[in-house]
Design an enzyme around this catalytic site. Sequence first.
Site, short mmCIF file in Angstrom:
data_model
loop_
_atom_site.label_atom_id
_atom_site.label_comp_id
_atom_site.label_asym_id
_atom_site.label_seq_id
_atom_site.Cartn_x
_atom_site.Cartn_y
_atom_site.Cartn_z
N LYS A 188 -16.31 -3.60 -0.34
CA LYS A 188 -17.04 -2.37 0.01
C LYS A 188 -16.44 -1.15 -0.66
O LYS A 188 -17.14 -0.20 -0.98
CB LYS A 188 -16.97 -2.02 1.51
CG LYS A 188 -16.93 -3.06 2.49
CD LYS A 188 -16.76 -2.42 3.88
CE LYS A 188 -16.29 -3.47 4.84
NZ LYS A 188 -14.83 -3.63 4.80
N LYS A 230 -12.79 -9.96 -6.01
CA LYS A 230 -13.77 -10.28 -4.97
C LYS A 230 -14.66 -9.05 -4.76
O LYS A 230 -14.25 -7.92 -5.03
CB LYS A 230 -13.09 -10.71 -3.68
CG LYS A 230 -12.64 -9.60 -2.77
CD LYS A 230 -12.16 -10.19 -1.46
CE LYS A 230 -11.70 -9.08 -0.51
NZ LYS A 230 -12.71 -8.60 0.40
N LYS A 254 0.82 -1.22 0.00
CA LYS A 254 0.00 0.00 0.00
C LYS A 254 0.85 1.26 0.00
O LYS A 254 0.44 2.28 -0.57
CB LYS A 254 -0.98 -0.01 1.19
CG LYS A 254 -2.08 -1.04 1.02
CD LYS A 254 -3.17 -0.87 2.04
CE LYS A 254 -4.30 -1.87 1.79
NZ LYS A 254 -5.24 -1.96 2.90
N1 AQP Z 1 -16.21 -10.83 -1.18
C1 AQP Z 1 -16.16 -11.43 0.01
N2 AQP Z 1 -16.58 -12.71 0.17
C2 AQP Z 1 -16.55 -13.31 1.40
N3 AQP Z 1 -16.13 -12.69 2.52
C3 AQP Z 1 -15.71 -11.41 2.42
N4 AQP Z 1 -15.24 -10.52 3.33
C4 AQP Z 1 -14.96 -9.36 2.70
N5 AQP Z 1 -15.24 -9.45 1.38
C5 AQP Z 1 -15.70 -10.72 1.17
C6 AQP Z 1 -15.10 -10.77 4.78
O1 AQP Z 1 -15.76 -9.71 5.47
C7 AQP Z 1 -15.10 -9.51 6.74
C8 AQP Z 1 -14.90 -8.06 7.01
O2 AQP Z 1 -14.06 -7.50 6.02
P1 AQP Z 1 -13.09 -6.29 6.36
O3 AQP Z 1 -13.89 -5.09 6.67
O4 AQP Z 1 -12.13 -6.70 7.42
O5 AQP Z 1 -12.25 -6.00 5.08
P2 AQP Z 1 -12.11 -6.75 3.71
O6 AQP Z 1 -11.92 -8.21 3.88
O7 AQP Z 1 -11.02 -6.04 2.98
O8 AQP Z 1 -13.54 -6.46 3.07
P3 AQP Z 1 -13.91 -5.55 1.82
O9 AQP Z 1 -15.39 -5.47 1.80
O10 AQP Z 1 -13.21 -6.04 0.62
O11 AQP Z 1 -13.35 -4.14 2.26
P4 AQP Z 1 -12.31 -3.20 1.49
O12 AQP Z 1 -13.01 -2.74 0.25
O13 AQP Z 1 -12.04 -2.09 2.47
O14 AQP Z 1 -11.07 -4.00 1.21
C9 AQP Z 1 -13.79 -10.28 6.69
O15 AQP Z 1 -13.92 -11.42 7.53
C10 AQP Z 1 -13.66 -10.69 5.23
O16 AQP Z 1 -13.00 -11.93 5.08
#
Ligand code: AQP
Length: 321
Positions: free
Chosen positions: A192, A189, A108
């Site tokens: 958010k 994947k 990053k």
């Molecule tokens: N696409 C996904 N499928 C299954 N599980 C998912 N998780 C995230 N995306 C998927 C699970 O959600 C939990 C919380 O996620 P996080 O907030 O710790 O961050 P992340 O994994 O990086 O989720 P995002 O939505 O992709 O956020 P950004 O956009 O900020 O990177 C975790 O347990 C994760 O495994």
Amino acid sequence: MIRFSGITPSGHAQLGNYLGAIQRWAAEGGEDDLYFVSDLHAMTTTHNPAKLRGLSGELLAVLIASGIPPERVFVQSDLARQLGALTWVLECTCSYGEAARMIQFKEKSKGRTGSRLSLLTYPVLMAADILLQGAAEVPVGEDQRQHVELARVLARRFNNTYGEVFTVPAAVLPPTGARVRDLADPARKMSKSARDSAGVVSVLDPAELVRRKFRRAVTDGGSVPEYLPEQRPGLANLLEIMAACTGTKPADVAAEYGSYGALKDAVADAVIETLRPVRESATALLADPGELDRVRRAGAVRASERGEHRLQSALRLIGAG
Ligand code: AQP
């Protein structure tokens, strides 16, 4: 045994967060487990304060609306004083080299000296999150495993150098759950923080919007639905989402539908029905800020009471406080 996990308010909670994590937290959580909105982790890159505050409240409402008992949920910044103090103690236990080795920091920051210092130090804050609560198991994806390892190293080092205070945590890979892909770009994947929301289904999206997003989902050609995850990831994603919502198997779902149109409508219906109670309950909570605030304050009091003795012991042993 305390299990501990969090969700970062980097955007609206999406279907992947729900199917892959939140739903399981609600179903399998033990009495002492804790789940938190990691708002302080959302500040390591440029952020908008008002948006962050709104998203933190929204995620808290989604966690509770999903069935996690309110007493197992808190917002990280409500523990800012304790976490700030413990992060400092742990930074004094950690070397610069250990922090700079973190793969996420390297990826990053890309060597930019203008990166926020917090991008380097946030794994130490994450260690403080975990160690303050005495968590034994931290379910994380592969990308966070190295950070939990750091928490493990710091807990051991502190205990050996100053005295036994911290539970040494272990990263656990969550049981294989749905790995939801972006509907418009199945190579990625669902996230958010995705720039384009066309392929991202938010937990609070209205039913009609959910239906539109599924109708436009990429399904990589082919004449009839078949479950071939390698060759047809877009279609496989729809089948897996349907299977996760209905407790069936993707290949069995494929056999049920003769056309893509029918399948897309059926998946949209299943997702809408799965998310409906969560959306309704979260919307009601968000419409009652007084109640949400009350739940938030109670969660903060409980979480901070649980961790205070560890912080005080650590400060005393390190020669402060
Ligand atoms: N696409 C996904 N499928 C299954 N599980 C998912 N998780 C995230 N995306 C998927 C699970 O959600 C939990 C919380 O996620 P996080 O907030 O710790 O961050 P992340 O994994 O990086 O989720 P995002 O939505 O992709 O956020 P950004 O956009 O900020 O990177 C975790 O347990 C994760 O495994």
